[in-house]
Design a protein around this motif. Structure first.
Motif, PDB file in Angstrom:
ATOM      1  N   VAL A   1       4.383 -31.624 -41.089  1.00  0.00           N
ATOM      2  CA  VAL A   1       5.790 -31.730 -40.684  1.00  0.00           C
ATOM      3  C   VAL A   1       6.344 -30.350 -40.340  1.00  0.00           C
ATOM      4  O   VAL A   1       7.030 -30.168 -39.319  1.00  0.00           O
ATOM      5  CB  VAL A   1       6.635 -32.382 -41.794  1.00  0.00           C
ATOM      6  CG1 VAL A   1       8.115 -32.306 -41.465  1.00  0.00           C
ATOM      7  CG2 VAL A   1       6.209 -33.837 -41.994  1.00  0.00           C
ATOM      8  N   LEU A   2       6.036 -29.359 -41.160  1.00  0.00           N
ATOM      9  CA  LEU A   2       6.517 -27.996 -40.908  1.00  0.00           C
ATOM     10  C   LEU A   2       5.870 -27.403 -39.663  1.00  0.00           C
ATOM     11  O   LEU A   2       6.517 -26.677 -38.902  1.00  0.00           O
ATOM     12  CB  LEU A   2       6.216 -27.115 -42.124  1.00  0.00           C
ATOM     13  CG  LEU A   2       6.989 -27.475 -43.411  1.00  0.00           C
ATOM     14  CD1 LEU A   2       6.479 -26.654 -44.581  1.00  0.00           C
ATOM     15  CD2 LEU A   2       8.482 -27.246 -43.207  1.00  0.00           C
ATOM     16  N   GLU A   3       4.593 -27.714 -39.428  1.00  0.00           N
ATOM     17  CA  GLU A   3       3.910 -27.190 -38.239  1.00  0.00           C
ATOM     18  C   GLU A   3       4.490 -27.772 -36.957  1.00  0.00           C
ATOM     19  O   GLU A   3       4.550 -27.084 -35.931  1.00  0.00           O
ATOM     20  CB  GLU A   3       2.412 -27.492 -38.317  1.00  0.00           C
ATOM     21  CG  GLU A   3       1.631 -26.606 -39.247  1.00  0.00           C
ATOM     22  CD  GLU A   3       0.141 -26.818 -39.107  1.00  0.00           C
ATOM     23  OE1 GLU A   3      -0.451 -26.281 -38.148  1.00  0.00           O
ATOM     24  OE2 GLU A   3      -0.438 -27.516 -39.960  1.00  0.00           O
ATOM     25  N   PHE A   4       4.890 -29.048 -37.003  1.00  0.00           N
ATOM     26  CA  PHE A   4       5.419 -29.680 -35.800  1.00  0.00           C
ATOM     27  C   PHE A   4       6.920 -29.449 -35.635  1.00  0.00           C
ATOM     28  O   PHE A   4       7.457 -29.631 -34.539  1.00  0.00           O
ATOM     29  CB  PHE A   4       5.144 -31.191 -35.841  1.00  0.00           C
ATOM     30  CG  PHE A   4       5.515 -31.904 -34.579  1.00  0.00           C
ATOM     31  CD1 PHE A   4       4.765 -31.745 -33.426  1.00  0.00           C
ATOM     32  CD2 PHE A   4       6.629 -32.733 -34.527  1.00  0.00           C
ATOM     33  CE1 PHE A   4       5.100 -32.391 -32.248  1.00  0.00           C
ATOM     34  CE2 PHE A   4       6.974 -33.389 -33.362  1.00  0.00           C
ATOM     35  CZ  PHE A   4       6.211 -33.225 -32.218  1.00  0.00           C
ATOM     36  N   SER A   5       7.592 -29.023 -36.696  1.00  0.00           N
ATOM     37  CA  SER A   5       9.048 -28.880 -36.649  1.00  0.00           C
ATOM     38  C   SER A   5       9.555 -27.899 -35.585  1.00  0.00           C
ATOM     39  O   SER A   5      10.653 -28.112 -35.053  1.00  0.00           O
ATOM     40  CB  SER A   5       9.582 -28.468 -38.024  1.00  0.00           C
ATOM     41  OG  SER A   5       9.043 -27.209 -38.414  1.00  0.00           O
ATOM     42  N   PRO A   6       8.807 -26.817 -35.212  1.00  0.00           N
ATOM     43  CA  PRO A   6       9.322 -25.952 -34.151  1.00  0.00           C
ATOM     44  C   PRO A   6       9.590 -26.672 -32.835  1.00  0.00           C
ATOM     45  O   PRO A   6      10.527 -26.317 -32.113  1.00  0.00           O
ATOM     46  CB  PRO A   6       8.221 -24.899 -33.991  1.00  0.00           C
ATOM     47  CG  PRO A   6       7.580 -24.818 -35.326  1.00  0.00           C
ATOM     48  CD  PRO A   6       7.611 -26.227 -35.844  1.00  0.00           C
TER      49      PRO A   6
ATOM     50  N   LEU B   1      16.322 -29.259 -30.128  1.00  0.00           N
ATOM     51  CA  LEU B   1      17.698 -29.349 -30.613  1.00  0.00           C
ATOM     52  C   LEU B   1      18.493 -28.076 -30.341  1.00  0.00           C
ATOM     53  O   LEU B   1      19.720 -28.062 -30.511  1.00  0.00           O
ATOM     54  CB  LEU B   1      17.710 -29.642 -32.119  1.00  0.00           C
ATOM     55  CG  LEU B   1      17.138 -31.005 -32.540  1.00  0.00           C
ATOM     56  CD1 LEU B   1      17.091 -31.102 -34.062  1.00  0.00           C
ATOM     57  CD2 LEU B   1      17.967 -32.136 -31.960  1.00  0.00           C
ATOM     58  N   GLY B   2      17.811 -27.016 -29.954  1.00  0.00           N
ATOM     59  CA  GLY B   2      18.486 -25.755 -29.674  1.00  0.00           C
ATOM     60  C   GLY B   2      18.877 -24.967 -30.909  1.00  0.00           C
ATOM     61  O   GLY B   2      19.753 -24.114 -30.851  1.00  0.00           O
ATOM     62  N   TRP B   3      18.208 -25.229 -32.032  1.00  0.00           N
ATOM     63  CA  TRP B   3      18.501 -24.519 -33.270  1.00  0.00           C
ATOM     64  C   TRP B   3      17.620 -23.269 -33.333  1.00  0.00           C
ATOM     65  O   TRP B   3      16.528 -23.292 -33.900  1.00  0.00           O
ATOM     66  CB  TRP B   3      18.254 -25.422 -34.469  1.00  0.00           C
ATOM     67  CG  TRP B   3      19.181 -26.606 -34.507  1.00  0.00           C
ATOM     68  CD1 TRP B   3      20.198 -26.872 -33.630  1.00  0.00           C
ATOM     69  CD2 TRP B   3      19.166 -27.680 -35.447  1.00  0.00           C
ATOM     70  NE1 TRP B   3      20.827 -28.037 -33.963  1.00  0.00           N
ATOM     71  CE2 TRP B   3      20.227 -28.562 -35.078  1.00  0.00           C
ATOM     72  CE3 TRP B   3      18.388 -27.994 -36.548  1.00  0.00           C
ATOM     73  CZ2 TRP B   3      20.496 -29.731 -35.776  1.00  0.00           C
ATOM     74  CZ3 TRP B   3      18.661 -29.153 -37.256  1.00  0.00           C
ATOM     75  CH2 TRP B   3      19.702 -30.001 -36.876  1.00  0.00           C
ATOM     76  N   GLU B   4      18.093 -22.195 -32.763  1.00  0.00           N
ATOM     77  CA  GLU B   4      17.277 -20.988 -32.618  1.00  0.00           C
ATOM     78  C   GLU B   4      16.960 -20.338 -33.970  1.00  0.00           C
ATOM     79  O   GLU B   4      15.844 -19.864 -34.197  1.00  0.00           O
ATOM     80  CB  GLU B   4      17.992 -19.983 -31.710  1.00  0.00           C
ATOM     81  CG  GLU B   4      18.138 -20.454 -30.271  1.00  0.00           C
ATOM     82  CD  GLU B   4      16.791 -20.634 -29.602  1.00  0.00           C
ATOM     83  OE1 GLU B   4      15.834 -19.941 -30.005  1.00  0.00           O
ATOM     84  OE2 GLU B   4      16.687 -21.477 -28.688  1.00  0.00           O
ATOM     85  N   GLY B   5      17.950 -20.294 -34.873  1.00  0.00           N
ATOM     86  CA  GLY B   5      17.733 -19.658 -36.171  1.00  0.00           C
ATOM     87  C   GLY B   5      16.624 -20.316 -36.979  1.00  0.00           C
ATOM     88  O   GLY B   5      15.637 -19.657 -37.338  1.00  0.00           O
TER      89      GLY B   5
END
Length: 223
Positions: A148-153, A159-163
């Motif tokens: 899940v963490l690997e695919f989350s980027p 979503l445009g969540w740059e941070g």
């Protein structure tokens, strides 16, 4: 002359053959869902004909097949991020997604396989480090989180969540390394479980059972 068939053919994104395949798959999924409902209502014995003496059926082969099918995620991630082979970088997101879906499917099927699925939390609440199933359960659970963490980027970028996207990407090597370790551990333990089935092993393999480390393990879930 325009007919409803021609209009549907123009507007349909897939061919008739593909639509037929999807309908067949949907029918199989509906059949499987019905069998799962019967399983939860009447137990494993009513749907499998198995018993405590023979708790595994042919479907376990499907479970085990999905696990190596998902192994491409950590294999390709290791090639790209640890061996720095950028040629396959474009393949990482879809392969990781396939691995995530595969492990999610394994978790769902294992819940159906458990005799008391509503007590799945026992692997967390009651630790049993002498059980192969304990190690496999924890590694599968943790590796699913890693996927899940690997695919989350990919999701965060859409979503445009740059941070959060930059934060997760900064830990890519950590996630990839953890995925390799966790996946290798639980897949090796799946093979080790066969060493506990003495009556069903070939005579050439039984000598391995003299290993004191193997004899110290149990094929039981924590209670």
């Amino acid at each position: 002359m325009t007919t409803w068939r021609s209009v549907l053919r123009r507007n349909l994104a897939i061919s008739w053959g593909e639509a037929l395949v999807l309908l067949l798959l949907a029918a199989l999924a509906a059949l499987g869902l019905g069998v799962a409902v019967v399983r939860f209502m009447r137990g494993l014995g009513a749907t499998t004909g198995l018993s405590d003496a023979y708790p595994w059926g042919i479907w376990i082969s499907f479970d085990v097949f999905v696990v190596p099918f998902s192994a491409g995620a950590f294999t390709l991630a290791a090639v790209v991020y640890l061996l720095n082979d950028e040629r396959y970088h474009v393949l990482v997101p879809p392969v990781v997604l396939a691995g995530l879906l595969g492990y999610a499917m394994v978790c769902a099927v294992l819940l159906v396989d458990l005799g008391l699925p509503h007590r799945f939390y026992n692997i967390i609440a009651f630790l049993n480090p002498k059980s192969f199933m304990f190690e496999i359960s924890w590694c599968v659970m943790l590796y699913t989180i890693v996927l899940v963490l690997e695919f989350s980027p990919v999701v965060l970028e859409k979503l445009g969540w740059e941070g959060p996207h930059r934060l997760v990407r900064s830990f890519t090597i950590v996630f990839v390394s953890a995925g390799i370790i966790l996946s290798s551990l639980h897949q090796s333990s799946l093979g080790s479980m066969w060493l506990l089935l003495q009556a069903k092993l070939h005579a050439l393999c039984r000598d391995l059972l003299s290993n004191p480390v193997i004899e110290d393990y149990e094929l039981v879930l924590p209670r």
